[in-house]
Design a protein around this motif. Structure first.
Motif, mmCIF file in Angstrom:
data_model
loop_
_atom_site.group_PDB
_atom_site.id
_atom_site.type_symbol
_atom_site.label_atom_id
_atom_site.label_comp_id
_atom_site.label_asym_id
_atom_site.label_seq_id
_atom_site.Cartn_x
_atom_site.Cartn_y
_atom_site.Cartn_z
ATOM 1 N N LEU A 242 0.858 -1.300 -0.559
ATOM 2 C CA LEU A 242 -0.305 -0.326 -0.112
ATOM 3 C C LEU A 242 1.098 1.541 0.195
ATOM 4 C CD1 LEU A 242 -2.900 -1.115 2.880
ATOM 5 C CD2 LEU A 242 -2.697 -1.151 0.409
ATOM 6 N N TYR A 243 0.293 1.786 -0.563
ATOM 7 C CA TYR A 243 0.745 3.347 -0.404
ATOM 8 C C TYR A 243 0.646 4.191 0.973
ATOM 9 C CZ TYR A 243 1.518 2.609 -5.700
ATOM 10 O OH TYR A 243 1.699 2.787 -6.696
ATOM 11 N N ARG B 299 1.574 7.090 2.674
ATOM 12 C CA ARG B 299 0.719 8.459 2.630
ATOM 13 C C ARG B 299 -0.664 8.141 2.330
ATOM 14 N NH1 ARG B 299 6.651 8.671 1.573
ATOM 15 N NH2 ARG B 299 6.345 8.929 -0.783
ATOM 16 N N LEU B 300 -0.879 7.451 1.228
ATOM 17 C CA LEU B 300 -2.190 7.634 0.935
ATOM 18 C C LEU B 300 -2.859 7.291 2.230
ATOM 19 C CD1 LEU B 300 -2.459 6.550 -3.145
ATOM 20 C CD2 LEU B 300 -1.699 9.124 -1.320
ATOM 21 N N GLU C 191 -7.961 7.028 -0.379
ATOM 22 C CA GLU C 191 -8.007 7.405 -1.286
ATOM 23 C C GLU C 191 -7.303 6.601 -2.239
ATOM 24 O OE1 GLU C 191 -5.849 11.815 0.315
ATOM 25 O OE2 GLU C 191 -4.662 9.666 0.416
ATOM 26 N N TYR D 261 -7.980 5.438 -5.620
ATOM 27 C CA TYR D 261 -6.968 4.872 -7.008
ATOM 28 C C TYR D 261 -6.623 4.143 -7.558
ATOM 29 C CZ TYR D 261 -2.229 5.308 -8.853
ATOM 30 O OH TYR D 261 -0.770 5.564 -9.249
ATOM 31 N N PHE D 262 -6.902 2.795 -7.028
ATOM 32 C CA PHE D 262 -7.078 1.588 -8.085
ATOM 33 C C PHE D 262 -8.340 1.625 -8.866
ATOM 34 C CE2 PHE D 262 -3.181 0.926 -5.563
ATOM 35 C CZ PHE D 262 -2.806 0.211 -6.618
ATOM 36 N N ARG E 75 -10.079 3.763 -10.210
ATOM 37 C CA ARG E 75 -9.868 5.033 -11.051
ATOM 38 C C ARG E 75 -8.839 4.131 -12.343
ATOM 39 N NH1 ARG E 75 -8.609 10.597 -9.704
ATOM 40 N NH2 ARG E 75 -9.462 11.418 -11.931
ATOM 41 N N ARG F 134 -8.746 -3.156 -2.725
ATOM 42 C CA ARG F 134 -7.994 -2.581 -3.716
ATOM 43 C C ARG F 134 -7.913 -3.297 -4.962
ATOM 44 N NH1 ARG F 134 -3.205 -4.914 -5.420
ATOM 45 N NH2 ARG F 134 -2.790 -5.225 -3.178
#
Lengths: 245, 402
Positions: A90-91, A93-94, A98, A102-103, A105, A150
């Motif tokens: 995972l990111y 900082r998101l 979010e 993100y995924f 989109r 995700r």
């Protein structure tokens, strides 16, 4: 449905020359079934899954995911799969929201459909209460849930799990195992790689034992036990890979 | 490829980077605070140190004072020098900084001067030491004055006018406009400065979105999305370029703010030459330099992205990025050297060409044919670097290197 025919992957290594990571692998995973790819470290499990996910290109042979060829239609294949590995990937900082957004989109979801799908997933997985917290502040269990969300955001018909419980604590590992069962219940085609025998025994409808890139044996657990006259999967595995005479 | 996907990746990467303390430091804090600190902090400190050194009355020694009691007395009376007793190890005294400088008078100095015979006064100093340099300068000035006085007295005694020594005088006049003088001073430095900032701003984000993603395992995840790899890498590249240019723009704004502040408020803390320079900068030349360095920023961002892609992890990427910084900075320093001038051969050398063009523009010279050629060649290199980064992003051996 996942189908491979003589799937082969050869890596070129400066020191070792040509290394055949996957050698003429032929297998078939049906919808609503879990196929377990069992093998030791370096046996070729991850390479096989990466070939199916179109991350790597086969050297020869073919593979089709939900009827789409991995070489000719890689983007279409990727839109049909959900890929979950041992790391939560995972990111940090998101936030959870979010990340899933993100995924979503990137999988082509847009407009009202995306928030609706996120709401649904968050409610099912119990993410709503920490949806707006940064991923690096979440516990490993929470991270795993976000990772699942995700993977599922585009509701893929095919799920690929690469050693999904590796390094996880008991509770998180159990949640993942339950999630894999749910995928089967919902009629998804599931392929997972593991070297944990108990996990394969509990989950898999069909097991393929892979060793040095080759599929040594394949079948249901009772079939494999009968074939090797073994009491459990561990014995089957050891005999199949020629570890004991 | 899809521009929609590129936009999504760019947006995510930008948001992610702006939440990263390390990016904030390299992109915002360093350029915004670093420049005023550098100018006022280091500038003021230098001025203060020099003034302090100048204000000190240096301890000097006269060896062979008995050869000229007159000189000894005059030096003793000099307010800007403090005489200390002579010692045999006078060179050590200078080296150990017990005295700032030593003057040695030759044997029979007064008598030799009186006879009109050539004589040599030696001054011993510690080269590179500012205080010693000042002391030696004061001694030099003292003996130059003494020599001139002696010459004048002799000429007067013989009834020859002093003007015979100076049949004419020489005066150098500057005809270059102040802006061009400033351009000459800063022309070589500014492009170098911008290149360093481009690299500083781009380095961390470039390595984070490539080697960092590999290390965290998110690279595999993102590659599983139904998006062309070209779209992914372009989204990442655009973010790196934004960070690079953002750093430069913030630094230039900070520089302008610092200049304005210096002009109106902090004038006393800056050397007059610097103050004159900053008040006569040509904004058109500044814009020209920035434009000329745009393709350079593209090239450096793409190169850093490639470094990050090739590396297995962030640490390895950092060890590759260090030499890249050096490789990029050396040509810009070479271009800043006095005497290195633009020609058709250098117009093709990456980085050197853009720096030389910047130098020319800052001095008010606009060779449009050269500028067009340099912009075209720099764009060509930038496109090649970007194409190489895109190509690398398609290589399995690079993405899944272990």
């Amino acid at each position: 449905m996942i189908e491979t025919r003589q799937l082969t992957k050869v890596f070129r290594d400066r020191k070792r020359g040509a290394v055949c990571a996957v050698n003429a692998l032929t297998l078939r995973c049906e919808p609503g079934r879990i196929y377990g790819l069992l093998g030791a470290n370096g046996a070729g499990k991850t390479t096989t899954l990466r070939l199916l996910a179109t991350l790597l290109r086969p050297s020869s042979g073919s593979a089709a995911v939900a009827g789409c060829d991995v070489v000719r239609e890689p983007e279409r294949v990727r839109s049909l799969i959900g890929f979950l590995s041992s790391g939560t990937a995972l990111y940090g900082r998101l936030t959870a929201r979010e990340t899933v957004e993100y995924f979503g989109r990137l999988h082509g979801l847009a407009g009202a459909a995306l928030p609706a799908r996120i709401r649904e997933l968050f409610a099912t997985l119990g993410i709503a209460e920490f949806a707006d917290r940064r991923c690096d502040k979440l516990s490993s269990g929470m991270k795993q849930k976000v990772s699942i969300a995700r993977t599922l955001v585009h509701d893929p018909p095919v799920m690929i799990f690469d050693e999904p419980t590796l390094g996880l604590d008991v509770m998180t590992a159990r949640a993942i195992v339950q999630f894999i069962r749910d995928c089967r219940q919902r009629g998804k085609t599931v392929i997972l790689s593991t070297h944990v025998m108990s996990e394969a025994e509990k989950l898999c409808d069909r097991i393929g034992i892979i060793d040095r890139g080759c599929l040594r044996v394949e079948g249901t657990l009772p079939e494999l036990r009968a074939q090797y006259g073994a009491a459990d999967l561990e014995d089957v595995f050891v005999r199949a890979v020629g570890g004991e005479s | 490829m899809s521009w929609r996907a590129t936009r999504i990746v760019f947006g995510k990467e930008l948001r992610d980077s702006l939440r990263d303390r390390r990016t904030i430091i390299s992109m915002i804090v360093v350029p915004v605070l670093g420049i005023p600190l550098l100018m006022f902090g280091v500038g003021a400190l230098t001025v203060k140190t020099m003034m302090k050194a100048r204000a000190e009355v240096p301890r000097v020694m006269v060896v062979g004072a008995e050869n000229s009691p007159q000189v000894q007395a005059a030096l003793h009376d000099a307010k800007n020098l403090q005489l200390v007793p002579a010692s045999a190890d006078f060179t050590n005294a200078v080296v150990e900084k017990r005295v700032r400088a030593v003057v040695r008078l030759p044997a029979d100095f007064d008598a030799a001067v009186a006879r009109g015979e050539p004589s040599q006064v030696e001054i011993f100093e510690y080269q590179g030491d500012v205080k010693s340099d000042f002391a030696a300068g004061d001694l030099d000035q003292f003996f130059s004055n003494l020599r001139d006085t002696t010459v004048r007295e002799r000429l007067t005694a013989r009834g020859v006018p002093v003007a015979v020594l100076k049949p004419f005088s020489i005066q150098r006049q500057n005809v270059a406009p102040p802006a061009k003088v400033t351009g000459s001073l800063l022309g070589g430095l500014l492009p170098y400065f911008i290149i360093v900032l481009c690299l500083t701003g781009a380095m961390y984000p470039a390595l984070d979105v490539t080697a960092g993603e590999k290390e965290r395992g998110t690279m595999e995840t993102i590659l599983c999305c139904p998006v062309a790899r070209t779209s992914l890498v372009l989204g990442k590249f655009l973010m790196v370029l934004t960070a690079s240019l953002g750093t430069v723009i913030l630094a230039l704004l900070s520089l302008s703010g610092t200049f304005l502040f210096a002009k109106h408020v902090g004038a006393h803390s800056l050397p007059p030459a610097v103050l004159q320079s900053i008040t006569t900068l040509d904004p058109g030349a500044l814009a020209g330099v920035f434009l000329m360095l745009l393709p350079v920023a593209v090239m450096l961002s793409a190169l850093l992205l490639m470094v990050g892609l090739i590396a297995k992890n962030f640490r390895e990427a950092q060890s590759y990025a260090g030499p890249l910084m050096l490789v990029a900075v050396v040509p810009s320093i070479a271009a800043a050297l006095p005497g290195v001038e633009l020609n058709y051969r250098l117009a093709w050398v990456p980085l050197v060409n853009a720096c030389l063009a910047g130098k020319e523009m800052m001095t008010g010279i606009w060779h449009w044919n050269y500028l067009a050629l340099i912009f075209a060649s720099a764009s060509l290199y930038a496109a090649a670097a970007l194409a190489a980064a895109v190509w690398l992003f398609h290589r399995e051996a690079v993405l899944f290197r272990s």
